[in-house]
Design a protein around this motif. Structure first.
Motif, PDB file in Angstrom:
ATOM      1  N   VAL A  56       0.425  -1.433  -0.314  1.00 49.94           N
ATOM      2  CA  VAL A  56      -0.184  -0.362  -0.005  1.00 49.94           C
ATOM      3  C   VAL A  56       0.945   0.702  -0.219  1.00 49.94           C
ATOM      4  CG1 VAL A  56      -0.356  -0.510   2.793  1.00 49.94           C
ATOM      5  CG2 VAL A  56      -2.296   0.901   1.068  1.00 49.94           C
ATOM      6  N   GLN A 219      -6.021   1.115  -7.291  1.00 50.02           N
ATOM      7  CA  GLN A 219      -5.323  -0.669  -7.607  1.00 50.02           C
ATOM      8  C   GLN A 219      -4.563  -0.774  -8.861  1.00 50.02           C
ATOM      9  OE1 GLN A 219      -6.639  -4.833  -6.997  1.00 50.02           O
ATOM     10  NE2 GLN A 219      -6.679  -3.901  -4.384  1.00 50.02           N
ATOM     11  N   SER A 241      -1.942  -0.911  -3.689  1.00 53.93           N
ATOM     12  CA  SER A 241      -3.302   0.053  -3.582  1.00 53.93           C
ATOM     13  C   SER A 241      -2.890   1.302  -3.068  1.00 53.93           C
ATOM     14  CB  SER A 241      -3.898  -0.529  -2.043  1.00 53.93           C
ATOM     15  OG  SER A 241      -3.892  -1.730  -2.115  1.00 53.93           O
ATOM     16  N   LYS A 249      -3.097   3.424   5.357  1.00 50.56           N
ATOM     17  CA  LYS A 249      -1.702   2.368   5.024  1.00 50.56           C
ATOM     18  C   LYS A 249      -1.168   1.798   5.936  1.00 50.56           C
ATOM     19  CE  LYS A 249       1.080   4.552   3.426  1.00 50.56           C
ATOM     20  NZ  LYS A 249       2.005   5.521   3.467  1.00 50.56           N
ATOM     21  N   ALA A 258      -2.514  -5.913   2.917  1.00 46.43           N
ATOM     22  CA  ALA A 258      -2.051  -5.556   2.736  1.00 46.43           C
ATOM     23  C   ALA A 258      -0.380  -6.489   3.716  1.00 46.43           C
ATOM     24  CB  ALA A 258      -1.633  -4.218   2.442  1.00 46.43           C
TER      25      ALA A 258
END
Length: 519
Positions: A56, A219, A241, A249, A258
């Motif tokens: 991310v 994304q 992302s 995040k 993530a």
């Protein structure tokens, strides 16, 4: 033919969208408990082949682009680094071969010859040739581009000649002593001869990943390119992302959505992950970001070197590191570029309030009105500006922080009217730092000795002469410069413990994910 705001943002490693993150938990008070130490990003484990790697990144919304010369958000830089390749990469502050193996300067530095790598293929299977390089150099520096590459200042792209399929001769606008480092410092991605469209279907590069799907601001899905000249990447798929809120995040990693989030604020790192499966990482001492202020040497009182010296002696560097960086870093020595080749690793000046007051009196600057401009482009800018103002008031300057919105921060007219600006620069080559600062009167130091030393450092083909000249550049800045680099900040990330293969090529805030995966 001018430098752009985007260039300065990239060299600073500014994380657009980090405003309002609560940069300092509990206000401006220094932390009283021990700072948790992050682990080094360069873990020894090797990623396994296959699977997907989910990262991310700080996004740029609808402005994100697969055009390698277009978007300016961290997500754009990181994504396009694995789709496209450059001629040279920047590794540990030095140029490393990529699509080009060598860049051989003429004896006078007025041109150089590129020798290109053999056996490189584009994602569509066609061969990479010198024609692609010539086209890319012209395309990226075209005035029609929203952000023409800075190479336009140093390279005469209209005079580029293809010698053969593996050789390109490039004329220079001014002497260039180390063209490989220049090409790594002002990176320009190489695109196919004739490419003009960069949709998900048209974005063809030579990098380790090719585009599968792209939605700006949300994304990107990239699939492994087994034909990459550097060897096939580890993960089958990269899922990148884009988010603008730093807590979001981190939450993506905490909740298992993530595997890795880069460039997290110090306050969030200090809070810890609360999970045995996750860890806070730092990119290493050589990849720290220099935090500081640049004084406007074209306006009183900082047009007087004694007043500039007084400010450097007035700064309590440790207080700023403890308060703003929450201990994630160390005091700076007023020189940007720590970690880069030729950097002068000298001791930070000791605080001396009495001498600072004396110098201000001698300069006739005691009680002078001073405005320091800031915005939360980087978490901690505003807090550091407020504490900096308090420290300068102790030595007799009447300082007013001018806190503005991000969109207005880098207004050239406003900067010219301010006495100083909050600023940061990562571990990038000195030629980039001093070249970019010199392009803006309010950021430059108008010293003939500095200009002469910079020209010699940039243009000499002799490595020993370059080293001597870069030392002189930094001697001038240490003696009479306008940069107050108070701290060197860690670049932090949060990752699952089995994340491996993340590399730094250039700025740590834009990590290279071409070899990343899960161990």
């Amino acid at each position: 033919m001018s430098h752009t705001r985007r260039d300065l943002l990239r060299s600073a490693g500014w994380s657009l969208g980090l405003a309002g993150v609560g940069a300092l938990l509990g206000g401006c008070a220094p932390s009283t408990s021990a700072t948790p130490r992050p682990v080094l990003q360069s873990t020894p484990s090797t990623p396994r082949r296959g699977g997907q790697f989910r990262a991310v990144l700080t996004g740029g919304g609808a402005a994100e682009s697969l055009d390698p010369f277009g978007g300016g958000a961290p997500s754009d830089f990181i994504r396009n680094d694995v789709i496209y390749d450059s001629l040279f990469s920047l590794v540990d502050g030095r140029a490393a071969p990529a699509l080009a193996l060598t860049a051989e300067p003429a004896s006078d530095g007025r041109s150089f010859v590129l020798r290109l790598r053999e056996g490189v293929r584009w994602h569509d299977g066609s061969p990479f040739t010198a024609a692609d390089v010539a086209y890319s150099l012209r395309y990226m520096t075209s005035p029609e581009r929203p952000y023409p590459n800075e190479l336009q200042l140093y390279v005469d792209t209209g005079g580029v000649k293809v010698v053969d399929d593996r050789t390109v001769r490039v004329p220079a606008r001014q002497p260039v002593g180390d063209p490989a480092l220049m090409l790594a410092s002002f990176p320009g991605k190489i695109i196919k001869d004739g490419a003009r469209s960069f949709s998900a279907a048209d974005a063809v590069g030579t990098g380790p990943y090719q585009v599968e799907a792209f939605e700006a601001g949300r994304q990107t899905r990239l699939r492994r390119f087994d034909g990459h000249w550097g060897g096939a990447p580890n993960a089958d798929t990269l899922v990148l992302s884009s988010l603008t809120d730093p807590q979001a995040k981190v939450n993506a990693v905490l909740t298992g959505q993530a595997d890795y989030a880069v460039d997290i604020p110090f306050s969030i790192a200090r809070a810890g992950t609360g999970s045995a499966e996750l860890e806070i990482r730092q990119a290493g001492e050589g990849n720290r970001v220099g935090f500081g202020f640049i004084l406007n040497a074209t306006r009183p009182p900082f047009d007087d070197p004694r007043a500039r010296r007084a400010v450097r002696l007035a700064v309590d560097r440790k207080a700023l590191v403890d308060t703003v960086l929450l201990g994630y870093g160390e005091p700076g020595n007023d020189l940007f570029g720590a970690g880069s080749e030729y950097f002068s690793d000298r001791e930070p000046p000791a605080r001396d309030v009495d001498q600072a007051r004396r110098l201000l009196r001698e300069a006739g600057a005691e009680g002078a009105q001073v405005t320091i401009r800031s915005s939360e482009y980087e978490a901690g800018y505003n807090a550091s500006t407020q504490l900096f103002a308090e420290q300068l008031r102790e030595v007799g300057l009447n300082v007013r922080p001018d806190i503005v919105g991000m969109q207005n921060f880098f207004d050239v007219k406003a900067l010219a009217e301010a006495n100083g600006i909050a600023f940061s620069i990562g571990a990038i080559p000195l030629m980039v730092i001093y070249g970019r600062l010199a392009a803006y009167p309010s950021l430059a130091l108008p010293a003939p000795r500095l200009r002469s030393a910079f020209a010699k450092a940039f243009g000499s083909t002799d490595a020993a002469q370059r080293k001597r000249s870069w030392t002189e550049v930094q001697d001038v800045m240490a003696e009479e410069g306008n940069c107050v680099v108070w701290g060197l900040a860690d670049t932090l990330s949060v990752a699952r413990k089995n994340v491996a293969g993340v590399e730094t090529r250039g700025l740590a805030k834009y990590p290279y994910l071409g070899k990343a995966g899960l161990a």
